[in-house]
Design a protein around this motif. Structure first.
Motif, short mmCIF file in Angstrom:
data_model
loop_
_atom_site.label_atom_id
_atom_site.label_comp_id
_atom_site.label_asym_id
_atom_site.label_seq_id
_atom_site.Cartn_x
_atom_site.Cartn_y
_atom_site.Cartn_z
N VAL A 11 18.32 82.13 -6.73
CA VAL A 11 18.71 81.04 -6.15
C VAL A 11 18.19 80.78 -4.70
O VAL A 11 18.59 81.83 -4.10
CB VAL A 11 20.18 80.53 -6.12
CG1 VAL A 11 20.49 79.19 -5.40
CG2 VAL A 11 20.85 80.51 -7.47
N ARG A 12 17.61 79.76 -4.48
CA ARG A 12 16.89 79.61 -3.11
C ARG A 12 17.30 78.51 -2.55
O ARG A 12 17.45 77.43 -3.06
CB ARG A 12 15.44 79.94 -3.11
CG ARG A 12 15.06 81.26 -3.16
CD ARG A 12 13.64 81.70 -3.33
NE ARG A 12 13.27 82.78 -3.57
CZ ARG A 12 13.01 84.06 -2.79
NH1 ARG A 12 12.92 83.73 -1.47
NH2 ARG A 12 12.89 85.35 -3.17
N LYS A 71 17.47 77.01 -8.46
CA LYS A 71 17.33 77.95 -9.13
C LYS A 71 15.93 78.34 -9.34
O LYS A 71 15.09 77.33 -9.61
CB LYS A 71 17.77 77.47 -10.73
CG LYS A 71 18.46 78.82 -11.65
CD LYS A 71 18.90 78.36 -12.85
CE LYS A 71 18.78 79.34 -13.99
NZ LYS A 71 18.29 80.67 -13.83
N ILE A 72 15.46 79.95 -9.48
CA ILE A 72 14.28 80.30 -9.44
C ILE A 72 14.15 81.05 -10.69
O ILE A 72 14.97 81.85 -11.19
CB ILE A 72 13.85 81.46 -8.41
CG1 ILE A 72 14.23 80.57 -6.94
CG2 ILE A 72 12.88 82.00 -8.38
CD1 ILE A 72 13.27 79.50 -6.59
N THR A 73 13.01 80.62 -11.60
CA THR A 73 12.79 81.14 -12.92
C THR A 73 11.67 82.22 -12.90
O THR A 73 11.71 83.07 -13.71
CB THR A 73 12.48 80.22 -13.82
OG1 THR A 73 11.37 79.40 -13.37
CG2 THR A 73 13.68 79.21 -14.16
N SER A 74 10.74 82.05 -11.67
CA SER A 74 9.64 83.14 -11.74
C SER A 74 10.32 84.45 -11.22
O SER A 74 11.07 84.68 -10.26
CB SER A 74 8.72 82.65 -10.79
OG SER A 74 8.34 81.42 -11.00
N ALA A 79 11.59 82.67 6.85
CA ALA A 79 12.84 81.72 6.26
C ALA A 79 12.66 80.33 7.09
O ALA A 79 12.23 80.31 8.09
CB ALA A 79 14.26 82.40 6.85
N SER A 80 12.90 79.18 6.54
CA SER A 80 12.76 77.96 7.04
C SER A 80 13.94 77.63 7.72
O SER A 80 15.27 77.86 7.34
CB SER A 80 12.45 76.90 5.76
OG SER A 80 12.49 75.68 6.35
N LEU A 130 9.41 86.96 0.86
CA LEU A 130 10.19 86.12 0.13
C LEU A 130 11.62 86.90 0.10
O LEU A 130 12.58 86.47 -0.59
CB LEU A 130 9.77 85.95 -1.21
CG LEU A 130 8.36 85.17 -1.27
CD1 LEU A 130 7.84 84.97 -2.61
CD2 LEU A 130 8.77 83.59 -0.75
N THR A 131 11.80 87.74 0.96
CA THR A 131 13.11 88.47 0.79
C THR A 131 14.60 87.64 1.19
O THR A 131 15.41 87.56 0.58
CB THR A 131 13.13 89.67 1.83
OG1 THR A 131 11.96 90.67 1.79
CG2 THR A 131 14.58 90.58 1.96
N ASP A 132 14.18 86.97 2.20
CA ASP A 132 15.35 86.05 2.78
C ASP A 132 15.43 84.89 1.48
O ASP A 132 14.56 84.00 1.28
CB ASP A 132 14.98 85.38 3.96
CG ASP A 132 16.33 84.63 4.73
OD1 ASP A 132 16.91 83.75 4.16
OD2 ASP A 132 16.49 85.28 5.79
N GLU A 133 16.65 84.45 1.27
CA GLU A 133 16.89 83.39 0.30
C GLU A 133 16.51 81.85 0.66
O GLU A 133 16.42 81.30 -0.03
CB GLU A 133 18.35 83.53 -0.66
CG GLU A 133 19.48 83.15 0.58
CD GLU A 133 20.85 83.11 -0.10
OE1 GLU A 133 21.31 82.24 0.17
OE2 GLU A 133 20.97 83.87 -0.88
N ARG A 134 16.26 81.87 2.13
CA ARG A 134 16.15 80.74 2.90
C ARG A 134 14.30 80.50 2.85
O ARG A 134 13.87 79.72 3.10
CB ARG A 134 16.41 80.57 3.98
CG ARG A 134 18.06 80.12 4.17
CD ARG A 134 18.42 80.58 5.31
NE ARG A 134 18.47 81.88 5.97
CZ ARG A 134 18.19 82.43 7.20
NH1 ARG A 134 18.49 81.37 8.12
NH2 ARG A 134 17.99 83.56 7.33
#
Ligand code: SOE
Length: 396
Positions: free
Chosen positions: A210-211, A233-236, A224-225, A157-161
């Protein structure tokens, strides 16, 4: 006679459930159900998985199915596992047992009521050298355990995409890193040491807040997609550090993360006893490091002839022929089916097999970590499984 299995939720892990049951040779793959008849048909073809059901209700109504493998996303675990138990089917559920601690308790209580097998795939227990470490500790070979530490680090999950349903609290539950992989580590630490985590102090953090979220969620490890995406926005949390106290007085700590470049599926567990230490790494699973203070350290390589009798059955190939993730996964599934054939009674359960009791226990541990962090990083006690069940029963 062969037992019939049906699978609900044909994503990334489904292929490994099917592979494991096929290797047993005593199970018939009857069919699968997904989110629609079309998706079930497509996956049934791809996985050569028998009949495609319109939905999981239709699958549960099929008398040819004795065992249901629940590989749905976390928010569906409760619904599907409960319905399967009520339909009189044995259940093998992916971890975590459910999206919340309350749902996990409901499942545990439902499982206690029947004579059905209830299994959670804490599959890392299935490695022969994990069982070896467990046997050595139980037999006092390293003396009392005093420090239990390690990590579970990933980078997919490193890449924000990169986006997955595991980051959506509605689908996965409030936690990402702790729920998805910290859960494995905690189960393994308790299983190997035989000690229970009684209190935790957790610090959680979201490195990628943010992803870019593509139209459809990615499968684990798919990167990445390239699809057009919306920003969300990511809360986890995607990293966490947790201090631990165990009921035998041992102290410990664990770090987990999903955004740590270079770490693929890097689960490590080390237990330091007063007389010796043991360390095991998931990515080098055929070696167990044995550390000493006043004599040379050694490395025990997986050799059936050298293993404790309780661990030997989990090794299938001679020394020098590496066994890995799929073999350990198969060992847990083999234990599950062995339990079913022995009547699925508490006293006939293979020792290493994780049940809904372990799944519920694990959700209490993860829940305590979330509460510890939410309270600003304070020590938080982990509820005792039996105690908390008794309290709900009284309340209920
Ligand atoms: C993704 O993080 C994942 O596939 C987990 O969901 C599994 O439980 C773990 O075994 C490997 O990583």
């Amino acid at each position: 006679m062969k037992l019939g299995m049906g699978l609900v939720g044909p994503g990334f892990i489904a292929a490994h459930h099917l592979d494991a049951v096929r290797r047993l040779g005593t199970v018939e793959v009857v069919g699968i159900a997904g989110s629609s008849l079309e998706s079930a048909k497509k996956r049934a073809r791809e996985l050569n998985a028998g009949h495609a059901y319109a939905d999981y209700h239709e699958l549960l109504a099929d008398p040819a199915i004795d065992v249901v493998h629940n590989t749905t996303p976390n928010h569906l675990h409760r619904e599907v596992s409960l319905a399967a138990l009520r339909a009189g089917k044995h259940v093998i559920s992916d971890k975590p047992l459910a999206a919340t601690m309350e749902e996990a308790r409901e499942l545990y209580e439902a499982a206690c009521e029947g004579n059905l097998a209830h299994v959670v795939t804490f599959n890392y227990r299935g490695y022969p050298l994990v069982q070896q470490a467990r046997a050595m500790i139980a037999k006092g070979k390293i003396g009392p355990s005093v420090f239990v530490h390690g990590c579970y680090l990933q980078d997919w999950l490193t890449d924000e995409r990169a986006y997955t349903w595991r980051l959506d609290p509605k689908l996965a539950g409030a936690s990402s890193a702790l729920g998805d992989i910290g859960s494995h580590w905690c189960d393994l630490a308790e299983h190997v040491t035989g000690a229970r985590i009684t209190a935790v102090l957790a610090d959680l953090h979201t490195v990628v807040p943010v992803r870019e979220v593509p139209a459809s969620s990615a499968k684990a490890f798919s990167g990445a997609s390239k699809q057009p995406a919306k920003r969300r926005k990511i809360t986890s949390e995607d990293v966490a550090t947790v201090l631990l106290r165990f009921d035998n007085g041992a102290r410990g700590c664990v770090t987990v993360g999903q955004v740590l470049p270079g770490h693929k599926n890097d689960l490590r567990l080390e237990v330091n006893g007063r007389e010796a230490s043991l360390a095991w790494r998931q990515e080098q699973p055929n070696e167990l490091w044995i550390g000493h203070h006043a004599k040379p350290n050694t490395v025990l390589t997986r050799d059936p002839a050298q293993l404790d009798p309780s661990a030997r059955g989990y090794a299938h190939l001679p020394a020098g022929h590496p066994e890995a993730w799929a073999d350990a996964f198969r060992n847990i599934v083999a234990d599950a089916y062995a339990w079913i054939r022995r009547g699925a009674k508490p006293e006939t359960k293979p020792d290493a097999l994780p049940t809904f009791a372990d799944g519920y226990r694990n959700s209490l541990v993860v829940d305590a970590m979330l509460k510890s962090h939410a309270a600003g990083g304070r020590w938080h006690a982990v509820d005792d499984l039996l105690e908390s069940t008794r309290t709900t029963r009284k309340r209920g």
